[in-house]
Design an enzyme around this catalytic site. Structure first.
Site, mmCIF file in Angstrom:
data_model
loop_
_atom_site.group_PDB
_atom_site.id
_atom_site.type_symbol
_atom_site.label_atom_id
_atom_site.label_comp_id
_atom_site.label_asym_id
_atom_site.label_seq_id
_atom_site.Cartn_x
_atom_site.Cartn_y
_atom_site.Cartn_z
ATOM 1 N N GLU A 336 42.840 42.290 26.188
ATOM 2 C CA GLU A 336 41.578 41.571 26.448
ATOM 3 C C GLU A 336 40.752 41.250 25.204
ATOM 4 O O GLU A 336 39.545 41.496 25.169
ATOM 5 C CB GLU A 336 40.734 42.385 27.436
ATOM 6 C CG GLU A 336 41.453 42.654 28.738
ATOM 7 C CD GLU A 336 40.668 43.553 29.697
ATOM 8 O OE1 GLU A 336 39.548 43.950 29.366
ATOM 9 O OE2 GLU A 336 41.192 43.848 30.772
ATOM 10 N N GLU A 443 49.031 43.387 36.099
ATOM 11 C CA GLU A 443 48.002 44.061 36.914
ATOM 12 C C GLU A 443 47.680 43.240 38.159
ATOM 13 O O GLU A 443 46.533 42.877 38.397
ATOM 14 C CB GLU A 443 46.723 44.258 36.085
ATOM 15 C CG GLU A 443 46.956 44.972 34.777
ATOM 16 C CD GLU A 443 45.687 45.166 33.943
ATOM 17 O OE1 GLU A 443 44.574 44.983 34.476
ATOM 18 O OE2 GLU A 443 45.832 45.511 32.758
HETATM 19 O O1 9MR Z 1 41.746 50.384 37.092
HETATM 20 C C1 9MR Z 1 41.048 50.875 35.964
HETATM 21 C C2 9MR Z 1 39.812 51.639 36.418
HETATM 22 O O2 9MR Z 1 40.196 52.834 37.063
HETATM 23 C C3 9MR Z 1 38.928 51.958 35.226
HETATM 24 O O3 9MR Z 1 37.711 52.517 35.684
HETATM 25 C C4 9MR Z 1 38.664 50.701 34.435
HETATM 26 C C5 9MR Z 1 37.814 51.025 33.235
HETATM 27 O O4 9MR Z 1 37.665 49.982 32.356
HETATM 28 O O5 9MR Z 1 39.881 50.130 34.016
HETATM 29 C C6 9MR Z 1 40.649 49.705 35.101
HETATM 30 O O6 9MR Z 1 41.824 49.067 34.644
HETATM 31 C C7 9MR Z 1 41.617 47.863 33.927
HETATM 32 C C8 9MR Z 1 42.756 47.720 32.958
HETATM 33 O O7 9MR Z 1 42.829 48.838 32.128
HETATM 34 C C9 9MR Z 1 42.598 46.461 32.111
HETATM 35 N N1 9MR Z 1 42.434 45.303 32.926
HETATM 36 C C10 9MR Z 1 41.429 45.378 33.964
HETATM 37 C C11 9MR Z 1 41.656 46.606 34.823
HETATM 38 C C12 9MR Z 1 40.675 46.642 35.969
HETATM 39 O O8 9MR Z 1 39.360 46.788 35.511
#
Ligand code: 9MR
Length: 520
Positions: A336, A443
């Site tokens: 990102e 994802e």
């Molecule tokens: O699913 C993840 C969630 O449990 C966390 O709180 C969050 C914190 O930033 O990150 C989520 O996963 C993310 C992933 O690492 C990167 N792309 C977006 C995902 C959803 O937010």
């Protein structure tokens, strides 16, 4: 009086495979410090676990007795451990709290044992204590749960583990045997997509408390991503790094407690793992970017930060490969980096601020240098289907391709029923595929909104179309991974975005994905 040999920085010692004391000498193995954080304790469920200003660890929002704070411990089988913890609750006149352990059986599945318990009267700190001599296990998670009080909130402090007769030298752990996938009526995603690309899911650490879920995972998926446990905030040991920085500002201390469970499970059951993520602007301790790992000091120089970047990447790639050879097949090297407003690099990201715009190129260079042969290196981002961001991502990918170290692009695809349209998604995939990179959907989840029949049918349709699109590019695609198994596990659970409902029953969307694979 026996002397107590304190393992001050247990994490660092574990990393080097040393133990701090020999057999025969009483050893303090662990004493909790909730002054600055949760000290690697985590929620064994969807509840909240946090440290308080009084240096305790508080657990609230529970719905089951096992929704408890837990922590991984390195214990030696056959060694006696005396344990104690102080507990406090204010919700009931009296409540039973209990210390239990989760161990891992040879096939990678969990087993539980209750160790000792006590009655905590309202408002009074109460000490629970007992002893435990572990049988062999790949890992030990100690946790403090309730008996018959699933909604109780409580605090713990002074969790101590002492080996009265000392601890032996660390023994190498055995690799658990793989187990055959259970047979069932349900079609299997990984089987339907076999020969096309891998089909996988993200899993959070607490998924490994749930036997039924793990059975479903083994039956349906052949590649896993740790949802949070390999992000820099899970791996970087700020305290250890601070100590190392006294001698070398570029040194980095790391720890892998959070992701070991998933790596062991994958290794034991023959699943692949996709690593997520080496660099990110999120979920990365601020201290990493400051002189002496001290946020009150200025930001570190480019030179120091390049040193830390290389050391971090080397530590993570070499530790995972040495301990779980061949298990991790690919990595998100950077996640990102493109800003949604400007469609250019996020200038607010600490890596950008300290290293400058070439930080991605350097990260891929280091990742290539230390990755095992054949491990694929990805740039991963979201909202790829929106044209401004798509162009920003394409520009970035072109520059990384010119440097020669990137293998692929990961489409996150956190979508909804209406947005983005299939046309937009198709254009984005075509555009990036044309760059010649390997592709993965890293994802995938599609919000359905309320759990109605109509919404679930539309969700099925969209999942099916996304899969048909990726099947057009199956020769270029390595994997499609959903971001969680059941709706209730999802970070977007209100939108019911996944393939299984909260009872682990397949939703229409599951059959949409299956049909797309079968029709190909
Ligand atoms: O699913 C993840 C969630 O449990 C966390 O709180 C969050 C914190 O930033 O990150 C989520 O996963 C993310 C992933 O690492 C990167 N792309 C977006 C995902 C959803 O937010």
């Amino acid at each position: 009086m026996k002397r107590i040999g304190i393992i001050l920085t247990a994490m660092m010692l574990m990393m080097t495979g040393m133990t701090a004391a020999q057999a025969g000498q009483e050893t303090l193995v662990y004493a909790s410090t909730f002054g600055a954080g949760t000290d690697l304790w985590y929620a064994r469920g969807a509840q909240k676990v946090y440290h308080t200003t009084e240096a305790t660890l508080r657990t609230e929002g529970r719905t089951s007795d096992w929704n408890s704070p837990g922590r991984n411990f390195e214990l030696a089988a056959g060694t006696k451990y005396d344990m104690s913890v102080e507990v406090l609750q204010n919700d009931a006149e009296t409540a039973t709290l209990m210390v239990s352990v989760q161990v891992t059986k040879e096939d990678g599945s969990p087993d539980w044992k209750n160790l000792f318990k006590g009655e905590a009267k309202k408002g009074e700190w109460t000490t629970l204590s007992g002893s435990y001599t572990p049988d062999p296990s790949e890992e030990y998670v100690l946790y403090v749960e309730t008996v018959g009080a699933p909604e109780l909130s409580y605090e713990i402090r002074n969790f101590r583990v002492v080996a009265p007769d000392g601890v032996p030298d660390a023994q190498p752990t055995a690799t658990p045997a793989a187990e055959a996938v259970p047979e069932g009526e349900m079609p299997s995603l990984k089987d339907v997509y076999a020969g096309k690309f891998d089909f996988g899911t993200a899993l959070p650490r607490n998924a490994f408390n749930d036997l039924q879920l793990l059975k479903l995972v083994k039956a349906q998926f052949n590649i896993l991503t740790p949802e949070n446990e390999m992000k820099p905030d899970a791996i970087l040991d700020v305290y250890g790094s601070k100590k190392l920085a006294e001698k070398d500002e570029t040194a980095v201390a790391v720890r892998f407690d959070a992701c070991k469970t998933l790596l062991r499970f994958a290794q034991a059951n023959g699943l692949k793992v996709h690593g997520h993520t080496l660099l990110w602007h999120n979920q990365t301790p601020e201290a990493l970017f400051h002189e002496g790992y001290d946020t009150s000091r200025p930001m570190a120089s480019r030179e120091v930060m390049l040193g830390r970047m290389e050391n971090y990447i080397r530590e993570v790639l070499t530790w995972t490969e040495e301990n779980y050879p061949g298990v991790i097949v690919s990595w998100d090297v950077v996640n990102e980096a493109i800003d949604d407003g400007t469609n250019k690099l996020r200038t607010g990201a600490n890596w950008y601020k300290t290293v400058g715009p070439d930080y991605l190129a350097r990260a891929f260079e280091y990742a290539r240098k230390y990755a095992a042969e054949g491990v694929l290196l990805y740039y991963n981002d979201y909202n790829t289907a929106y044209s401004g961001k798509l162009y920003g991502i394409v520009d970035l990918l072109k520059s990384l391709i010119a440097e020669g170290n990137i293998d692929g692009y990961g489409f996150q695809m956190h979508h909804s029923l209406g947005e983005p349209s299939m046309d937009m998604i198709t254009r984005a995939v075509e555009k990036i595929a044309a760059l010649g990179l390997r592709l993965r959907v890293s994802e995938l989840d599609i919000n359905a909104g309320k759990a109605t029949e109509k919404n679930f049918e539309s969700q099925k349709n969209k999942y099916k179309q996304v899969m048909k699109l990726m099947l057009r590019f199956k020769d270029q695609t390595e994997a499609v991974q959903v971001w969680g198994v059941t709706d209730i596990m999802s970070w977007r659970r209100d939108g019911n975005p996944l393939l299984f409902d909260k009872n682990m029953n397949p939703k229409p969307a599951f059959f949409g994905v299956i049909e797309a694979g079968q029709e190909d």
